[in-house]
Design a protein around this motif. Structure first.
Motif, PDB file in Angstrom:
ATOM      1  N   THR A  19      14.885  17.593  -7.210  1.00 30.65           N
ATOM      2  CA  THR A  19      13.911  16.384  -7.518  1.00 30.65           C
ATOM      3  C   THR A  19      14.041  15.866  -7.024  1.00 30.65           C
ATOM      4  N   ILE A  20      14.619  15.002  -6.453  1.00 30.54           N
ATOM      5  CA  ILE A  20      13.954  14.508  -5.269  1.00 30.54           C
ATOM      6  C   ILE A  20      13.509  14.707  -3.858  1.00 30.54           C
ATOM      7  N   ALA A  21      13.455  16.406  -3.868  1.00 30.10           N
ATOM      8  CA  ALA A  21      12.555  17.105  -2.488  1.00 30.10           C
ATOM      9  C   ALA A  21      11.498  16.851  -3.266  1.00 30.10           C
ATOM     10  N   LEU A  22      10.878  17.153  -4.247  1.00 28.89           N
ATOM     11  CA  LEU A  22       9.650  17.068  -5.404  1.00 28.89           C
ATOM     12  C   LEU A  22       9.115  15.806  -5.190  1.00 28.89           C
ATOM     13  N   ALA A  23      10.013  14.207  -5.577  1.00 29.44           N
ATOM     14  CA  ALA A  23       9.520  13.615  -5.481  1.00 29.44           C
ATOM     15  C   ALA A  23       9.292  12.854  -4.285  1.00 29.44           C
ATOM     16  N   VAL A  24       9.962  13.020  -2.701  1.00 30.97           N
ATOM     17  CA  VAL A  24       9.235  13.090  -1.690  1.00 30.97           C
ATOM     18  C   VAL A  24       7.832  13.239  -1.292  1.00 30.97           C
ATOM     19  N   ALA A  25       8.007  14.841  -1.729  1.00 28.83           N
ATOM     20  CA  ALA A  25       7.309  15.011  -1.151  1.00 28.83           C
ATOM     21  C   ALA A  25       5.759  14.856  -1.406  1.00 28.83           C
ATOM     22  N   LEU A  26       5.785  14.745  -2.941  1.00 25.00           N
ATOM     23  CA  LEU A  26       4.698  13.975  -3.948  1.00 25.00           C
ATOM     24  C   LEU A  26       4.142  12.961  -3.657  1.00 25.00           C
ATOM     25  N   ALA A  27       5.213  11.525  -2.739  1.00 23.48           N
ATOM     26  CA  ALA A  27       5.434  10.437  -2.323  1.00 23.48           C
ATOM     27  C   ALA A  27       4.724  10.702  -0.814  1.00 23.48           C
ATOM     28  N   GLU A  56      11.274   6.169   1.446  1.00 21.48           N
ATOM     29  CA  GLU A  56      11.914   7.372   1.061  1.00 21.48           C
ATOM     30  C   GLU A  56      12.979   7.724   1.186  1.00 21.48           C
ATOM     31  N   ILE A  57      14.577   7.365   1.996  1.00 24.79           N
ATOM     32  CA  ILE A  57      15.101   7.343   2.509  1.00 24.79           C
ATOM     33  C   ILE A  57      15.990   6.483   1.326  1.00 24.79           C
ATOM     34  N   HIS A 113       0.542  -0.690  -0.146  1.00 23.22           N
ATOM     35  CA  HIS A 113      -0.081   0.319   0.158  1.00 23.22           C
ATOM     36  C   HIS A 113       0.505   1.007   0.198  1.00 23.22           C
ATOM     37  N   CYS A 114       1.986   1.301   0.808  1.00 19.57           N
ATOM     38  CA  CYS A 114       3.186   2.414   1.159  1.00 19.57           C
ATOM     39  C   CYS A 114       3.607   2.774  -0.339  1.00 19.57           C
ATOM     40  N   LEU A 115       4.231   1.437  -1.067  1.00 20.39           N
ATOM     41  CA  LEU A 115       5.271   1.274  -1.991  1.00 20.39           C
ATOM     42  C   LEU A 115       4.135   2.363  -3.371  1.00 20.39           C
ATOM     43  N   THR A 116       2.731   1.527  -3.344  1.00 23.41           N
ATOM     44  CA  THR A 116       1.962   2.366  -4.413  1.00 23.41           C
ATOM     45  C   THR A 116       1.820   3.766  -3.461  1.00 23.41           C
ATOM     46  N   GLY A 117       1.418   4.139  -3.370  1.00 23.69           N
ATOM     47  CA  GLY A 117       1.714   5.769  -2.824  1.00 23.69           C
ATOM     48  C   GLY A 117       3.461   6.086  -3.465  1.00 23.69           C
ATOM     49  N   CYS A 118       3.547   5.908  -2.923  1.00 24.64           N
ATOM     50  CA  CYS A 118       5.749   5.880  -2.672  1.00 24.64           C
ATOM     51  C   CYS A 118       5.365   6.251  -4.264  1.00 24.64           C
ATOM     52  N   ALA A 119       5.620   4.816  -5.253  1.00 23.30           N
ATOM     53  CA  ALA A 119       5.883   5.182  -5.784  1.00 23.30           C
ATOM     54  C   ALA A 119       5.481   5.910  -6.970  1.00 23.30           C
ATOM     55  N   ILE A 120       4.121   5.877  -7.006  1.00 30.57           N
ATOM     56  CA  ILE A 120       2.983   7.649  -7.746  1.00 30.57           C
ATOM     57  C   ILE A 120       4.205   8.603  -7.793  1.00 30.57           C
ATOM     58  N   GLY A 121       4.061   8.754  -5.902  1.00 30.24           N
ATOM     59  CA  GLY A 121       4.763   9.911  -5.547  1.00 30.24           C
ATOM     60  C   GLY A 121       6.221  10.445  -6.193  1.00 30.24           C
ATOM     61  N   GLU A 122       7.280   9.045  -6.604  1.00 33.80           N
ATOM     62  CA  GLU A 122       8.256   9.032  -6.912  1.00 33.80           C
ATOM     63  C   GLU A 122       8.666   9.361  -8.221  1.00 33.80           C
ATOM     64  N   VAL A 123       7.909   8.300  -8.814  1.00 33.10           N
ATOM     65  CA  VAL A 123       7.615   8.640 -10.274  1.00 33.10           C
ATOM     66  C   VAL A 123       7.089   9.604 -11.016  1.00 33.10           C
ATOM     67  N   MET A 125      10.267  12.108 -10.162  1.00 37.02           N
ATOM     68  CA  MET A 125      11.004  12.068 -10.643  1.00 37.02           C
ATOM     69  C   MET A 125      11.072  12.389 -12.823  1.00 37.02           C
ATOM     70  N   VAL A 126       9.986  12.271 -12.982  1.00 33.64           N
ATOM     71  CA  VAL A 126       9.885  12.839 -14.023  1.00 33.64           C
ATOM     72  C   VAL A 126       9.780  14.007 -14.931  1.00 33.64           C
ATOM     73  N   ILE A 127       8.863  14.636 -13.673  1.00 32.36           N
ATOM     74  CA  ILE A 127       8.553  16.325 -13.581  1.00 32.36           C
ATOM     75  C   ILE A 127      10.175  17.000 -13.570  1.00 32.36           C
ATOM     76  N   GLY A 128      11.223  16.692 -12.231  1.00 28.58           N
ATOM     77  CA  GLY A 128      12.299  16.681 -12.050  1.00 28.58           C
ATOM     78  C   GLY A 128      13.361  17.237 -13.461  1.00 28.58           C
ATOM     79  N   THR A 129      13.346  15.645 -13.730  1.00 24.10           N
ATOM     80  CA  THR A 129      14.342  14.904 -14.567  1.00 24.10           C
ATOM     81  C   THR A 129      13.779  16.155 -15.862  1.00 24.10           C
ATOM     82  N   ALA A 130      12.677  16.103 -16.359  1.00 21.31           N
ATOM     83  CA  ALA A 130      11.759  16.658 -18.027  1.00 21.31           C
ATOM     84  C   ALA A 130      12.544  18.164 -17.618  1.00 21.31           C
ATOM     85  N   LEU A 131      12.130  19.503 -16.528  1.00 24.51           N
ATOM     86  CA  LEU A 131      12.862  20.408 -16.543  1.00 24.51           C
ATOM     87  C   LEU A 131      14.375  20.949 -15.945  1.00 24.51           C
TER      88      LEU A 131
END
Length: 160
Positions: free
Chosen positions: A46-54, A92-93, A20-30, A33-39
């Protein structure tokens, strides 16, 4: 009490909570990572955004069924914070740590198998590390055990 069945049940519950946790983390993480990498953001941004979204998606996936059980939003948020904070933090860590130590993973870009393979590997490692953490928390009535009573229509605490 059957300790063997109890341990198996506890491990099964920990695996379920971690998935359950992995699902939410994976959605936010991906997404992060996609947004930060694309920009073209730095690794840190990028990691700060991924962690916040996770955390946002992880909590959201917990809050929804708790709200459906009839709990008010403020109480549901409290349940989600109690249930998922340690689990999401550990996940996330670990997954971001793995992404940082895989050579070239953060710089690989969205079209690269190295980026996606590293992210999948990082999430898998995070899952393996987080299951025993969740098992320990649940065995002490903490972590996902807090939210478990609200699943299935909130049968606990009503009409006693």
């Amino acid at each position: 009490m059957n300790h063997t069945g109890g341990r198996t049940g506890l491990t099964r519950l920990a695996v379920s909570a971690t998935l359950h946790c992995l699902t939410g983390c994976a959605i936010g993480e991906v997404l992060g990572m996609v947004i930060g990498t694309a920009l073209g953001w730095s690794n840190l941004a990028t990691i700060a955004l991924a962690v916040a979204l996770a955390f946002v998606f992880g909590y959201a996936l917990t809050i929804r069924p708790v709200l459906e059980s009839g709990l008010p939003l403020r109480a549901a948020i409290g349940v989600a914070l109690a249930a998922d904070t340690v689990s999401i933090a550990v996940m996330e860590i670990v997954d971001n740590g793995v992404m940082l130590i895989v050579p070239g993973a953060m710089e690989a870009g969205l079209a690269s198998w190295l980026f996606w393979g590293s992210l999948a590997f990082a999430l898998a490692v995070a899952f393996v590390v987080t299951v025993p953490v969740n098992r320990w928390l649940i065995s002490r009535g903490k972590g996902h055990a807090v939210v478990h009573q609200y699943h299935g229509g909130g049968h606990e605490g009503h009409h006693h």
